[in-house]
Structures are given as structure tokens and as C-alpha cells.
Design an enzyme around this catalytic site. Structure first.
Site, PDB file in Angstrom:
ATOM      1  N   THR D  49       0.831  -1.202   0.000  1.00 29.27           N
ATOM      2  CA  THR D  49       0.000   0.000   0.000  1.00 29.27           C
ATOM      3  C   THR D  49       0.869   1.257   0.000  1.00 29.27           C
ATOM      4  O   THR D  49       0.544   2.253  -0.643  1.00 29.27           O
ATOM      5  CB  THR D  49      -0.893   0.007   1.262  1.00 29.27           C
ATOM      6  OG1 THR D  49      -1.612  -1.228   1.311  1.00 29.27           O
ATOM      7  CG2 THR D  49      -1.846   1.175   1.260  1.00 29.27           C
ATOM      8  N   TYR D 137       6.245 -12.782   4.886  1.00 30.75           N
ATOM      9  CA  TYR D 137       5.055 -12.390   4.133  1.00 30.75           C
ATOM     10  C   TYR D 137       5.011 -13.166   2.820  1.00 30.75           C
ATOM     11  O   TYR D 137       5.957 -13.125   2.030  1.00 30.75           O
ATOM     12  CB  TYR D 137       5.140 -10.884   3.888  1.00 30.75           C
ATOM     13  CG  TYR D 137       4.053 -10.271   3.039  1.00 30.75           C
ATOM     14  CD1 TYR D 137       2.809 -10.868   2.891  1.00 30.75           C
ATOM     15  CD2 TYR D 137       4.271  -9.064   2.397  1.00 30.75           C
ATOM     16  CE1 TYR D 137       1.823 -10.281   2.123  1.00 30.75           C
ATOM     17  CE2 TYR D 137       3.282  -8.462   1.632  1.00 30.75           C
ATOM     18  CZ  TYR D 137       2.068  -9.084   1.486  1.00 30.75           C
ATOM     19  OH  TYR D 137       1.099  -8.499   0.715  1.00 30.75           O
ATOM     20  N   LYS D 165       2.390 -13.678   7.427  1.00 28.27           N
ATOM     21  CA  LYS D 165       1.272 -13.003   6.776  1.00 28.27           C
ATOM     22  C   LYS D 165       1.011 -13.708   5.462  1.00 28.27           C
ATOM     23  O   LYS D 165       1.912 -13.833   4.632  1.00 28.27           O
ATOM     24  CB  LYS D 165       1.625 -11.525   6.521  1.00 28.27           C
ATOM     25  CG  LYS D 165       0.577 -10.751   5.738  1.00 28.27           C
ATOM     26  CD  LYS D 165       1.000  -9.294   5.530  1.00 28.27           C
ATOM     27  CE  LYS D 165       0.113  -8.583   4.530  1.00 28.27           C
ATOM     28  NZ  LYS D 165       0.685  -7.273   4.129  1.00 28.27           N
TER      29      LYS D 165
END
Lengths: 301, 301, 301, 301
Positions: D49, D137, D165
């Protein structure tokens, strides 16, 4: 008529590192000279093989300058200038032009999947800042975006986007480019195991790291197609297919470096996280290389 | 030496239905005769094109007998006998042999994804009950199972499994078959848009429904490859690629039936749930067919 | 309000065969009785678990009748009537209705990939010939066609298509069905490892072969969700996830049959080409089953 | 016991740019403050993001420092430090630790697909140079490599790799992590549309950019799960699913920026090649946001 300065076998050098993982420019030049002397029709530094994305801006510039200097106008030079941001892509494209590159290659790197409009604007922004031709490069496996034939068509409307390199490995893309975009469109094969099918479909050239290891076989395949001798092309292709598949499956920088060592050539180190092939993989490569060399003697020698 | 009775263009007839969706044997024979007269090198009833899985046992038997009778030894006949159960596959294979088929084609239909061992046992059980050769057919899109090159290698150890038809559309499978299984292995291309690449890679034949519509172009492509004239093969291929892609995309039975109507030939009806192409699709096909026909005149005539 | 006669755990019996690979109706009824007594909320013969596509028309009819008779109105019965041709689908749907089925389940089997219009017409033709409700079943892995949410929406406009069974294994499909088609739409989960996620997303029921082996755990999961006790549902789910994954990966008929033997129950034979699990697989299943049984005692008992 | 400093809703700020496409640190801090005040349980700068890969080293360091300063120990901070080379990853991880980060997040970025051994060595090299915990991740869509459950298991053996994640969007990965790696393993959901399923499966938190737009709904969903109220969680989830899908489909930086403008908040500019949403997309987002806001009032207010 569009400006298309490449045809035939376009050779991709690796970027060698020293034991501290710093770029080794002297060794790079030596490896470049091998590619030139072995008959390549063009030279393309800073490609995937040259681990472009793992380099700093300064390293990219040093490699660009070293290439132009070493090639010294003996062959056309295609410099990779792809970058995630448009601003950096413009920067490196301008640098390459000023340094004397014949053309630049740009793949739409994308962390966030780009829209077609974003991709067109990206190429257009770069194209307006340079005068040399651009090769648009499609390789969803590394860039994360698959440029559709329709998008490639749009890119070709930008005046200095004159060449397309296709690496999806799907020969139908070649058919589309030739059939829909016309015989004028210069398209190049970037998928090694597709070399025979792509050249049979009319590809103007073959972008490949294989000439670091088996230049005679690569060039003989291209020549056979040029001479309309499919039967010989098929023979030559089957001598090299196992090597072509191996270097793609293992990653070009790792495989080329291991292959150079087997051939008794210095290839330098890799930059982490990339690591050398395992001993088992090296031994597999040795067998494949020996069989290919045997093929060269039988077919060519 | 293995018994390999097929090479060149192996033509797949459609199975026509009357207005009550019953098989129309008389029309089937007429369509068969067209394929024979137009120069096909082999005939293959009860393939995907012939909607094999939509037929009852009785209908399959009637089609088999009608084909043998109509061909009357002018060409080799390859009868599709695939079935979900081994018992029914054996039944139809024996029926085909007794009726006079040259060979049978078997795809491992699978509702439940079969294991490699189950597939080998399936072929082996059938093979032991007949004396004619078997063509093993790989087409994951319709069968639901993708036979790996390693599995195909196992199947070829069964004495009368002598031929492989590959329809994945991936030219690398052809390379594997030729490179790993040796030059003796007879492999055939079943993916129409792959015809040029597959024949360039050494495929022995091309299994196709296209001769229902453009037999001259299909045969000219095969002939050009035989004469080692890649450049002409390329020209001929690009005249037909759009038609080849269209008939695959729209489904062969639908597209062939529509194409026959455009050519002024009776093609019968489809069996539900299959429905005719829309008017827009028919009009698109008309344009493609006309351009192909124009291609024929230019290149061949 | 739409006619939706199913909720909860809908159990799928296997179809057992004797040593000659003939359907064993007596054993089928015994297996059915186990499912009924173990607390299933519905019974669904002739599903994938029941190897519907491997059966003759006569066998399908015998199974239908045996089910209605054995269930004897104790539970709602959902009969699988899918067939490649529309004509045969209509035939079996009418047969099921006449025999006393509560509803029929139809998947758009497709050898040739069907268009949306063909699928709608297929369902519509069947729907007009029967009065009982239809469950539309989406399972691209076995049918070869993936019905989009938009298509499912069209199917639901047919008055007696009132239920949807989703087996893609993608929980986002559940979200779409609930969010876009409204709270009225009855959707059912057909992917065993998705049971927790699907019920959490609002699925009305779970179509599953697992009650042949672990009915207590299956029903306890459904009950926990009904009682809004997510924490307990999670516990119960993790007790059975390994079993659910195993039976899906190995193929439901093979895995259920092997599991019944481990539990000391007669499960009959499979029909070729389907073969029993290997000894290693059976031993793996034994361990998983034992751990699940242990889970039952701990959590439920 | 492993050091696991995060749970609940971990909010991802965007990185805003000024009109010259330079990072706007003042605006970044303002956006950060909104996230903190709106109830997020953790803050994660320099994620996807935050367009991490589009930033220079200096920009990354400035963002890291600005975050630590602004958060001022009110919440735990998770800093993204992923880089293509191991050397740069170490550099940024050490910088983050020194600046005061609670933990770092690392995705194995890969231009050349990394082997499992290379990935383990990459994490291990970084882990040895810092004392704070690492969240590994997995997001094949952006990194180009899909870390298998077996590989994740190996990573968890590195002492300060304590959190995972998962952003594949496949709920089965969550099941595996919980079932195979034990209840101790802290796994987090990174796929917005999977929020309900992942939390139902036991995820410890939800890494998301959605709190930039609909923090109340995000936090209410997490709270409902904590309170074992599945029915309410379901209601709350269906209020936000369309927004969650929209921001993922359009790309989080583009969508969040557009959403902020709709909410009357300054969100700055994007860095090229990323461009704003089209007017049609903005209007679609406006409708979705309004419906969600309406949902908040109904359900929460």
C-alpha cells in the site's frame, strides 16, 4: 519504414560480481568479448540475465558505458533500462542514448499491476525523451504483467517503439504478431525452448543467454532457418534443446555462471540472495553441455 | 519396428443429426466421401469432432460400420473408442477391430481424475484384447487428465500402443516426445493452431477437422514441410491460422457445421445441448473462410 | 418464496459394485441406512461420489428406486440426473420425479465447452418437464465448465431452479452468491475443505461424502454454526480437516470405500478404471481416521 | 514463547506524493494520525500500500523515522524492509530496528525465482543482524514466488521469525498453518476479501489498507469474531465486502487515494507509472463507500 537495427542472435551477457558481491567490470568486458568473437549478431547488457533489477543506478551506468566501449561499434547494442518508476526509466534511457546505445529494451516492471493506459503512458513518456528505437519486452513471469496483443499494437503506434520481444513461451503470440500486425512488425523470441517454433513462425531474432555457452549451435540454428533448411534446423535444435531448457529452469544467471566454470571460463560470483547451483545440478549441466558439444562436432565440424 | 499406419493429414468427420436429433448415417457417408476425395491421408470417425461422448453404443457402432464401408480401404481408418469405463472401451475397441478399423484412438476419459497406474492398466486391458495398433490421445481440456511425458513413455511400452496424439497446444511436449522417446516414436499434432510448430518439430501427422472446410490449405502445409520448404509452409500456414483458431474457439462440431453451410454443403443438425453458432459468429466465419479461399487461389492455384 | 427442501448435512452414498463390477443394490441399501441412522439431514444418490457417469441408464434407475424405497420419506432425497445430452437429462429427471425424489441435482456436463446460452437452454428444457425443484451444481473440475456468478443468476430466474451447489473451493463465490443474489438464495457448499469458511459465509448446507466415515464430526460442525458458536465450530473443523482433504485428494469413491473397510464396514468394489487406494494410502487414511475418532470422543463424547 | 507483538487490525498507510512526485512527509504523518485515532491495533508503513518498491533508500528511511515519531509508542509499528538483494534488506532491517520499529515485515521479492534454500538463507542472514521479530510475508502475486507451507515451516525455525502473513487468498493455507504448525503459530490475513474466512479460521490479525476508508467496519468485524458472535461478524462482513474487493481489484494505493478524496481528505498524488482511477471508477467507489457508510450506521451506530 521503421528503424529496426537488430536481427539474428542477440546475446545477453551476465553481470559478474567479485567475492564482495561488487560488480566486476573487467571480467564483464572479458565475457563480452567472448560473445562478440563467437559470432553473436547483437549484444544486450542489463537484461534479466544481467540481473538488472539487483543493481544500483551507478552500477547500471558503469555497465552501459563498459559495453559501448568494449563493443566499439562492432555490433549493435541493446541496453536494458527498465525500472519500476517512469522517472528512473527515463533517466536510464537517456543515459543509454548518450552513451551510444543502438536501442533500449523496456519491460513494464510492475509491483502494482499496471493498467493498459498506464503502460502506454509509461512507454510514451520515455519515448518522447530519446531518439533511438525501443524494444518493448513482454515477459509476465518476471514483470508480473502480461501485455496483450492488443496492447502491443497500441505500443507500436508510438513512433520509436519498433520492436517487440515476446517471452511468454506461447508460439500463438508470434502468430498473432505476424498475422495481425503485419509483416513489417519486427518481433523477437525471448523464450529459449521456443527458438525453433518462433523462428519457424517468422521471428526476426532470438534474444538469448545461450551464446555464453553454446554459440555455434545457436547461430547454426538461425542460419539454417535463413537458408530455408528446416530439416537441418530441426537437427540442430534437438542438439541444444536440453541445454536451453536447463538454463531457463535453473535461472539464467546461475546456469550461465555454472556453465562457464565447466567450460574453464571465469564467470565471477552471484549477488545474494542468488546462490550457485548445487553440485548435483552442476553435474547435470556438465553432461548436457558435453552432449551438446558432441552435437556441434557431428553437425557442424 | 512399431506398426504405425498413419501419417499426414488425418481428417475428422462430424456426426450429423437429423431434425429429431437422430444420427443421419446417409449424410455422414456423404461428408466422409468429401473428405476422402479432397485428399486426406487418413479418416478418424468418432473423435471429439464426431461428438463421440454424446452418442449411444448403437450409434457408435453404426458410425464405425458406415465408415469402414464408405472408405472401402482407400485410406487407413482410425476409430475413436474412448469410454469412461474400461469394460465399454474394450467393447468398442473389439467392435472396431472386427469391423475392419486400421487402428483405434483412446483418450483416458476421466470424471474422477485417474492415477497413472489406473491409466496404464486401462490401456493395457484394452490392448490385450485387440491386435490392431492404438493411438494414445492426450487432451486435458476434454478428458480432464493431463498425461505427463513420463506416463506417455510408460504407455508406449505396451506393444500395440504405437502412436501418440498430443493436443495440449504446447510445442514443448512435441520436443520432449522426439528428444526423449527417440526418433522412432510417432507423434501427431491434435492442436490446430499449433500445426506449423508441430510439423516443424517433427510431428508425423496432423489430426484435424479443418479438411471439412479448407482441405487444400491443410494438405499444402503438410506437403511444404515434407519438401523442406519452410518459407512456403509459413506462407500457407498464415493463410489458414485464423480459420484454425476460429474452429477451435467455437467448438469443432459447431464451427464445421456452420462452415459447411457457408460452403453450400449440407451438414445436418447438432445434438442438444450443443446449439448452432449465432448469426454474428457465422458472419465472422464467412469472412475468414473467404479470405482463406482467396489465399488458396493466390498460393496454390 | 422459493421451494428449498434441503439444509444441513446432505450425505452422498457411494455406489458399491460386486466382484464382477455389477452394481450391488443390497449393499447400496445397507450403506444408505447407515447414512440415515447417523443423522444426515438429506440423502443424495448418483452424485460424483456415486460415480454417476460410470453407470448405465438401467443402473441409474435402479439406484434411484432403491434410494426412495430405503429412505421411505424419513429424509429429503436429492437425485443426480446430469447427462451430456439434454434428452437423457430430461429422461432421468422425469424418472426421478416419478419415483418420488424431493429434488434433482444437475451439473452441466460438457465435453464441448458449453456457451452460457446453451447451459440456460439445457436447464430450462429440463425444468419445464418436471415440477420438483432443481439444484444447479457448479464444479468445473469435473464438468469442464465454470458457471460464472452471472450465469448462476440467470439460472435462478428459471422458476424451479431454487438451489445452487458450489464446488469451486473458492469462498469468494459464496460471498458473491449471498451478497449479489440476496439472502433468499439457497447456496450449498460442495467443497469439503471449505466447510468452515462456507458455513461461516452463510451456506445453507454442506453436500458431502464425509458422513460415510465421520458423521458425528460433520453434523457437530453444522450444529455449532447454527448455535452461533464459532469457537467450537473451529475446534470441530480442525478435528476433521485432514480427513476432508484426504478424501478429496484421493477421489471420494476410492477414499470412502477404503475408509469403510478400516471401520469394519463392507463397501464393495470399484468399477474399472477406478482402482483401490494403495496400501500406503490406506495406512495413511487409517491414521487420519483414528485421530479424527479421538477428536470425536474429546470434543463430543 | 515466541515474541508476537501484533494482533487485530494492522493498518497500512499509503505514501503520498506532492505534485512533483516527491514524498510528502507532512501529509504522510497526517494520514498516519487518522489511522491511529480511528482505532487500528497496529501500524505498518512501507507495505505494498505504501508503494515500498517505488521508493529510494532515503525515502524509505524518512518514512520509517516519521512513522516511529508520529506513532510515539501508542501502537506497535511493523516496518516493511523487503528488497531484491539481501544486502539492502539487511540495511533497512537494521535501520528500522535502530529507529524503534516493533518488528519488520519481509517478503522474498524475486525477479529470478528463488529456491527454497535461497529464501531460507535470505531470511536467516537478515534475522541474525537484528533482535526484533520478523513477519514473513507470502504474496506470490507481487513477489513472484509462492512460499509453500513446508517452506514457511522452515522459516519459523529461525528464532526471530515469529509471524506469518498470508496473502494468497486461499483459506486452505490458513488451515494448514493452524493445523500443521500448531496453535502457537501467529498467522495474519493479508487478503482483504478473505477477512471473514481467515478470522473464522483463527487468524490472529488482519493486515489491511481498508482502515484508511472504513475503520469502524474493519474493527467491528474483528471484535465480533473475538466475541464469538459469528452471526454479527457475517452481517458486518457483508457490509464491507464490496469495498474490500474494489480496493484490491483497482490496486490499493490508487483506490485508497481516490477514497480519501471522496471522504474529503487530502491523499496526495501517486508516483508514475501509477495513475489515478478513472472518473467512472471513482464514481463506482463513491457508491460503494456510501453503501458501506450506511451499513455502519445501521449495524454499529
Amino acid at each position: 519504414m521503421k528503424n529496426v537495427p537488430f536481427k539474428g542472435v542477440i546475446a545477453y551477457p551476465i553481470t559478474p560480481f567479485d567475492t564482495n558481491e561488487k560488480v566486476d567490470i573487467d571480467l564483464f568486458k572479458k565475457l563480452l568479448e567472448r560473445l562478440i568473437r563467437n559470432g553473436s549478431h547483437g549484444i544486450a547488457p542489463l537484461g534479466s540475465t544481467g540481473v538488472l533489477p539487483y543493481l544500483t543506478d551507478q552500477e547500471k551506468e558503469a555497465i552501459t558505458e563498459a559495453t559501448i566501449q568494449q563493443v566499439n561499434q562492432r555490433l549493435p547494442v541493446l541496453v536494458g533500462v527498465s525500472n519500476l518508476t517512469t522517472e528512473r526509466t527515463v533517466h536510464h534511457a537517456k543515459f543509454a542514448e548518450k552513451a551510444g546505445a543502438t536501442a533500449v529494451m523496456i519491460i513494464p516492471m510492475s509491483y502494482w499491476k499496471l493498467t493498459d493506459d498506464e503502460i502506454v503512458r509509461h512507454y510514451d513518456t520515455v519515448a518522447k525523451q530519446i531518439s533511438i528505437p525501443i524494444m518493448a519486452y513482454n515477459n509476465p513471469a518476471t514483470s508480473g504483467v502480461d501485455m496483450s496483443p492488443a496492447l502491443l499494437k497500441r505500443l507500436l503506434e508510438i513512433p520509436n517503439v519498433t520492436m517487440i520481444k515476446e517471452s511468454t513461451g506461447d508460439v500463438q503470440r508470434m502468430h498473432y504478431l505476424r498475422k495481425e500486425l503485419g509483416e513489417d512488425v519486427a518481433f523477437y523470441n525471448g523464450s529459449n525452448p521456443l527458438a525453433l517454433a518462433a523462428l519457424s513462425a517468422g521471428a526476426m531474432g532470438w534474444c538469448t543467454a545461450a551464446p555464453n555457452l553454446i554459440p555455434e549451435l545457436n547461430i547454426a540454428l538461425y542460419d539454417a532457418i535463413q537458408e530455408n533448411d528446416l530439416r537441418y534446423a530441426q537437427d540442430i535444435f534437438y542438439k541444444q534443446i536440453n541445454l536451453l531448457k536447463f538454463i531457463v529452469n535453473k535461472g539464467l544467471p546461475r546456469a550461465v555462471k555454472a556453465g562457464l566454470a565447466i567450460l574453464g571460463e571465469e564467470g565471477g560470483n552471484l549477488r545474494s540472495p542468488l546462490k550457485p547451483l548445487t553440485d548435483i545440478e552442476k553435474s547435470e549441466l556438465k553432461t548436457i553441455l558435453e552432449k551438446s558439444k558432441h552435437g556441434i562436432e557431428n553437425v557442424i565440424g
